[in-house]
Design a protein around this motif. Structure first.
Motif, PDB file in Angstrom:
ATOM      1  N   GLY A 182       2.164   6.913  -6.850  1.00  0.00           N
ATOM      2  CA  GLY A 182       1.110   7.819  -7.300  1.00  0.00           C
ATOM      3  C   GLY A 182      -0.002   7.128  -8.052  1.00  0.00           C
ATOM      4  O   GLY A 182      -0.710   7.749  -8.846  1.00  0.00           O
ATOM      5  N   GLU A 217       0.836  -1.205   0.000  1.00  0.00           N
ATOM      6  CA  GLU A 217       0.000   0.000   0.000  1.00  0.00           C
ATOM      7  C   GLU A 217       0.870   1.254   0.000  1.00  0.00           C
ATOM      8  O   GLU A 217       0.575   2.231  -0.689  1.00  0.00           O
ATOM      9  N   GLY A 218       1.969   1.229   0.771  1.00  0.00           N
ATOM     10  CA  GLY A 218       2.893   2.362   0.759  1.00  0.00           C
ATOM     11  C   GLY A 218       3.557   2.543  -0.594  1.00  0.00           C
ATOM     12  O   GLY A 218       3.796   3.677  -1.033  1.00  0.00           O
ATOM     13  N   GLU A 254       1.197   4.342  -2.898  1.00  0.00           N
ATOM     14  CA  GLU A 254       1.205   5.775  -2.626  1.00  0.00           C
ATOM     15  C   GLU A 254       2.454   6.429  -3.211  1.00  0.00           C
ATOM     16  O   GLU A 254       2.393   7.508  -3.806  1.00  0.00           O
ATOM     17  N   SER A 255       3.603   5.781  -3.020  1.00  0.00           N
ATOM     18  CA  SER A 255       4.857   6.315  -3.553  1.00  0.00           C
ATOM     19  C   SER A 255       4.825   6.415  -5.074  1.00  0.00           C
ATOM     20  O   SER A 255       5.363   7.354  -5.662  1.00  0.00           O
ATOM     21  N   ASP A 267      -3.616   5.148  -8.189  1.00  0.00           N
ATOM     22  CA  ASP A 267      -4.892   5.033  -7.477  1.00  0.00           C
ATOM     23  C   ASP A 267      -5.384   3.599  -7.572  1.00  0.00           C
ATOM     24  O   ASP A 267      -5.658   3.099  -8.663  1.00  0.00           O
ATOM     25  N   ARG A 268      -5.513   2.923  -6.440  1.00  0.00           N
ATOM     26  CA  ARG A 268      -5.943   1.533  -6.458  1.00  0.00           C
ATOM     27  C   ARG A 268      -7.366   1.371  -6.977  1.00  0.00           C
ATOM     28  O   ARG A 268      -7.759   0.287  -7.406  1.00  0.00           O
TER      29      ARG A 268
END
Length: 337
Positions: free
Chosen positions: A298, A291-292, A295-296, A300-301
């Motif tokens: 960029g 998950e991190g 985010e790193s 969008d799941r």
């Protein structure tokens, strides 16, 4: 009496004529309504086409302006700002694919891939300057004998001797694997963070890339499993066969590839070219810390166009391409260990 029975009465004749008079206008009214509906459909179609053309013109002008800005920043060496503008350029392309023509999408993807390669090359160009300066000083201090052994110092590419695929930069990749056979290969978050990764000429290998690369290129691999964490920009799969791939990225391009299964999370539309027997399913690989990494990267799941694929070798719009398919839900992998 017989004549009276055979001949219809005057009242019946009048009633029949009245019925025909009613039926005829009803038919005409139906035809007129159908004609009006057809005219309205054509009008709406024409208006939609005009809107689409206007949107396309606006996109092309904005895209060209942003591309020039990224190129200027790269030339000036302002790499962080160039990377941010390039990411915005990718998002602009991703959000516009629904109204762009396939060739416009392709040109945009090729431009973004080229700029990503230029960015990676500029990063590599600027980072190792201190090392080269140190060697230059040593050369001056010990002219003659010290100058010759210092020449072969540049790092070797992970896949020496291979030509460049479309959209790749000319510099050597910072990490990856090449030429291995029947091996378990792995890289972790510290090794992968925003690096350009190349996997080439692998046979029967299982590769785990736990982390957030900047780009990933998988070239000329056979019978391999490649599991990769979220990639910030693009993935290029070129010349592969009989492989299983789990990939999360903004842009996926697949060239000269056959009989591969791809589990993908992609924010734009995937592109295949000169491919056959490629099948797709949604990305489902996971590991601690993923998950991190999303985010790193960029990414969008909640935005995944895994089932939207453009085949540049299939121009028919009324029939699906025979070169790719979706993996049936009951056949998809759920446990990767």
């Amino acid at each position: 009496e017989a004549a009276a029975v055979a001949a219809p009465s005057q009242t019946e004749v009048v009633a029949g004529s009245a019925a025909s008079a009613v039926v005829l206008p009803e038919r005409l009214q139906r035809r007129e309504a159908e004609r009006q509906q057809g005219v309205e459909r054509q009008r709406q179609k024409k208006e939609a086409q005009v809107v689409k053309e206007e949107q396309s013109e606006f996109f092309l002008a904005t895209f060209a302006r942003e591309r020039e800005a990224v190129e200027a920043l790269l030339a000036a060496g302002t790499l962080e700002e160039a990377a941010a503008r390039l990411q915005a350029l990718q998002k602009l392309l991703t959000g516009s694919v629904r109204f762009l023509a396939p060739y416009e999408v392709r040109q945009g993807q090729e431009t973004v891939a080229r700029l990503q390669g230029d960015l990676a090359a500029r990063r590599q160009q600027l980072q190792p300057k201190k090392k080269f300066a140190f060697r230059a000083l040593k050369k001056e201090a010990a002219p003659g004998s010290a100058s010759r052994p210092a020449e072969p110092s540049p790092p070797a590419p992970a896949a020496p001797g291979l030509g460049l695929a479309e959209g790749e930069s000319g510099g050597p990749p910072l990490c990856g694997f090449s030429g291995a056979q029947d091996e378990e290969l792995e890289l972790g978050p510290a090794e992968l963070l925003q690096q350009d990764v190349l996997l080439s000429d692998l046979r029967g290998c299982r590769v785990r890339l736990r982390g957030n690369p900047n780009t990933l290129r998988v070239r000329d691999c056979r019978g391999c499993t490649v599991l990769c964490g979220p990639v910030s920009t693009s993935v290029l799969v070129d010349g592969c066969s009989d492989c299983l791939l789990a990939l999360a990225c903004q842009q996926l391009r697949t060239h000269r590839t056959r009989d591969c299964r791809v589990y993908v999370q992609v924010t734009s539309r995937a592109v295949i070219e000169a491919c056959s027997g490629v099948s797709f399913a949604p990305y489902s690989w996971s590991y601690p810390g993923i998950e991190g990494d999303f985010e790193s990267a960029g990414l969008d799941r909640n935005s995944n166009n895994w089932n939207l694929v453009d085949d540049f070798d299939w121009l028919a719009t009324d029939k699906p391409s025979p070169n790719w398919s979706l993996i049936p839900e009951q056949e998809r992998i759920t446990c990767w260990d």
